[in-house]
Design a protein around this motif. Sequence first.
Motif, PDB file in Angstrom:
ATOM      1  N   ILE A   7       0.854  -1.182   0.000  1.00  0.00           N
ATOM      2  CA  ILE A   7       0.000   0.000   0.000  1.00  0.00           C
ATOM      3  C   ILE A   7       0.890   1.231   0.000  1.00  0.00           C
ATOM      4  O   ILE A   7       1.743   1.393   0.871  1.00  0.00           O
ATOM      5  CB  ILE A   7      -0.929   0.041   1.231  1.00  0.00           C
ATOM      6  N   ARG A   8       0.695   2.114  -0.972  1.00  0.00           N
ATOM      7  CA  ARG A   8       1.461   3.362  -1.009  1.00  0.00           C
ATOM      8  C   ARG A   8       0.705   4.402  -1.827  1.00  0.00           C
ATOM      9  O   ARG A   8      -0.223   4.078  -2.581  1.00  0.00           O
ATOM     10  CB  ARG A   8       2.851   3.144  -1.601  1.00  0.00           C
ATOM     11  N   GLU A   9       1.122   5.667  -1.681  1.00  0.00           N
ATOM     12  CA  GLU A   9       0.547   6.730  -2.487  1.00  0.00           C
ATOM     13  C   GLU A   9       1.018   6.587  -3.932  1.00  0.00           C
ATOM     14  O   GLU A   9       2.146   6.153  -4.193  1.00  0.00           O
ATOM     15  CB  GLU A   9       0.927   8.092  -1.916  1.00  0.00           C
ATOM     16  N   GLU A  14       1.347   8.362 -14.627  1.00  0.00           N
ATOM     17  CA  GLU A  14       1.061   7.043 -15.187  1.00  0.00           C
ATOM     18  C   GLU A  14       0.264   6.184 -14.203  1.00  0.00           C
ATOM     19  O   GLU A  14      -0.720   5.539 -14.586  1.00  0.00           O
ATOM     20  CB  GLU A  14       2.367   6.336 -15.563  1.00  0.00           C
ATOM     21  N   GLU A  15       0.675   6.181 -12.934  1.00  0.00           N
ATOM     22  CA  GLU A  15      -0.065   5.402 -11.927  1.00  0.00           C
ATOM     23  C   GLU A  15      -1.444   5.996 -11.683  1.00  0.00           C
ATOM     24  O   GLU A  15      -2.418   5.254 -11.480  1.00  0.00           O
ATOM     25  CB  GLU A  15       0.743   5.337 -10.635  1.00  0.00           C
ATOM     26  N   THR A  16      -1.545   7.333 -11.715  1.00  0.00           N
ATOM     27  CA  THR A  16      -2.847   7.970 -11.523  1.00  0.00           C
ATOM     28  C   THR A  16      -3.791   7.634 -12.671  1.00  0.00           C
ATOM     29  O   THR A  16      -4.989   7.381 -12.461  1.00  0.00           O
ATOM     30  CB  THR A  16      -2.688   9.488 -11.393  1.00  0.00           C
ATOM     31  N   SER A  17      -3.273   7.602 -13.891  1.00  0.00           N
ATOM     32  CA  SER A  17      -4.091   7.220 -15.040  1.00  0.00           C
ATOM     33  C   SER A  17      -4.564   5.775 -14.909  1.00  0.00           C
ATOM     34  O   SER A  17      -5.730   5.454 -15.203  1.00  0.00           O
ATOM     35  CB  SER A  17      -3.286   7.400 -16.327  1.00  0.00           C
ATOM     36  N   ALA A  47      -3.874  15.192  -0.853  1.00  0.00           N
ATOM     37  CA  ALA A  47      -4.865  14.174  -0.511  1.00  0.00           C
ATOM     38  C   ALA A  47      -4.255  12.789  -0.708  1.00  0.00           C
ATOM     39  O   ALA A  47      -3.443  12.581  -1.607  1.00  0.00           O
ATOM     40  CB  ALA A  47      -6.107  14.334  -1.378  1.00  0.00           C
ATOM     41  N   PRO A  48      -4.631  11.818   0.123  1.00  0.00           N
ATOM     42  CA  PRO A  48      -4.104  10.465  -0.031  1.00  0.00           C
ATOM     43  C   PRO A  48      -4.782   9.717  -1.181  1.00  0.00           C
ATOM     44  O   PRO A  48      -5.936   9.299  -1.070  1.00  0.00           O
ATOM     45  CB  PRO A  48      -4.415   9.805   1.316  1.00  0.00           C
ATOM     46  N   ILE A  49      -4.079   9.553  -2.282  1.00  0.00           N
ATOM     47  CA  ILE A  49      -4.539   8.728  -3.392  1.00  0.00           C
ATOM     48  C   ILE A  49      -3.706   7.457  -3.304  1.00  0.00           C
ATOM     49  O   ILE A  49      -2.557   7.413  -3.758  1.00  0.00           O
ATOM     50  CB  ILE A  49      -4.344   9.428  -4.744  1.00  0.00           C
ATOM     51  N   LEU A  50      -4.257   6.434  -2.696  1.00  0.00           N
ATOM     52  CA  LEU A  50      -3.500   5.229  -2.380  1.00  0.00           C
ATOM     53  C   LEU A  50      -3.750   4.128  -3.397  1.00  0.00           C
ATOM     54  O   LEU A  50      -4.868   3.946  -3.882  1.00  0.00           O
ATOM     55  CB  LEU A  50      -3.878   4.705  -0.992  1.00  0.00           C
ATOM     56  N   GLY A  51      -2.697   3.391  -3.677  1.00  0.00           N
ATOM     57  CA  GLY A  51      -2.809   2.212  -4.511  1.00  0.00           C
ATOM     58  C   GLY A  51      -2.353   0.990  -3.751  1.00  0.00           C
ATOM     59  O   GLY A  51      -1.485   1.074  -2.875  1.00  0.00           O
ATOM     60  N   TRP A 102      -2.493   6.068   7.252  1.00  0.00           N
ATOM     61  CA  TRP A 102      -2.156   7.402   6.734  1.00  0.00           C
ATOM     62  C   TRP A 102      -2.710   8.476   7.662  1.00  0.00           C
ATOM     63  O   TRP A 102      -2.030   9.457   7.971  1.00  0.00           O
ATOM     64  CB  TRP A 102      -2.722   7.555   5.320  1.00  0.00           C
ATOM     65  N   CYS A 103      -3.948   8.294   8.096  1.00  0.00           N
ATOM     66  CA  CYS A 103      -4.573   9.276   8.994  1.00  0.00           C
ATOM     67  C   CYS A 103      -3.857   9.352  10.339  1.00  0.00           C
ATOM     68  O   CYS A 103      -3.509  10.444  10.819  1.00  0.00           O
ATOM     69  CB  CYS A 103      -6.038   8.910   9.212  1.00  0.00           C
ATOM     70  N   LEU A 104      -3.639   8.202  10.960  1.00  0.00           N
ATOM     71  CA  LEU A 104      -3.060   8.201  12.304  1.00  0.00           C
ATOM     72  C   LEU A 104      -1.644   8.765  12.303  1.00  0.00           C
ATOM     73  O   LEU A 104      -1.228   9.412  13.281  1.00  0.00           O
ATOM     74  CB  LEU A 104      -3.076   6.783  12.868  1.00  0.00           C
TER      75      LEU A 104
END
Length: 256
Positions: A7-9, A14-17, A47-51, A102-104
């Motif tokens: 799990i990571r941002e 390319e990853e966002t697409s 913002a956390p966009i996690l994959g 991510w929040c904590l």
Amino acid sequence: MVANAEIRELADAEETSAATDLITRVWQAQTPPVPFPFMRALGLAGAPILGCFVAGRLAAVAVGFLSSDPDGPLLHSHVVGVDEQWRGAGLGRKIKLGQRSWCLERGITRMAWTFDPLRTANAYFNLTRLGATGVSYHSDFYGQMNDVFNHGMPTDRVLVHWDLTGSEPRGACAAESTARCLLFQGAAGEPVHGVPDLMTREDVRLRIPRTVPADTSLALHWRLALREVLEPLLRSGFRWTAADQNGTYVLTPPPA
């Protein structure tokens, strides 16, 4: 659970697409539910966009953004999607726990999101597996949508809050079968109402179909029946606290 999932941002365009494409496939939508430019902008804004990556391939996505309410800051988790080949492998829970971490790490102790209360698998995951609580009902929240799950139906949603300060949730609670039933299935699968009592100080339960009826007319009938019961209960202070995989929902009354 997939042991080697990472799990990571998301790192770049390319990853966002790829994340935009994954969410569009999951929802089988005519247009992307979260367009690439907007997702890219959210990431740039922090913002956390996690994959969730399995063997280097994107298998799940979680899109959230920072928000607040009268009780303070929180993360609103807008979309979580798992690629079809990885359904049932525990990646949805894993990426949700990734959002929690991510929040904590940033001192944020609450998350919120909405989901369709007619979808019992989502209710079970959110309320029982994660330990979130349903707090408010929102009729036709998104209006008409063009994806396969929402097309032709009012997009009713329940807002849930998730307290992140406890130990890692393990889904200990289950829907109680002894609570008074306010909605259940009739002989032909139609919704039947029990006698409502918003003044009760005991748990109440609802029993809906395990899966959304394939018949559009019957599905709409259930949508409106569930709205008629859930909306006033949550408005009056009840909280949706548990669900099982068979479609039994439990709501807890406000403190005396």
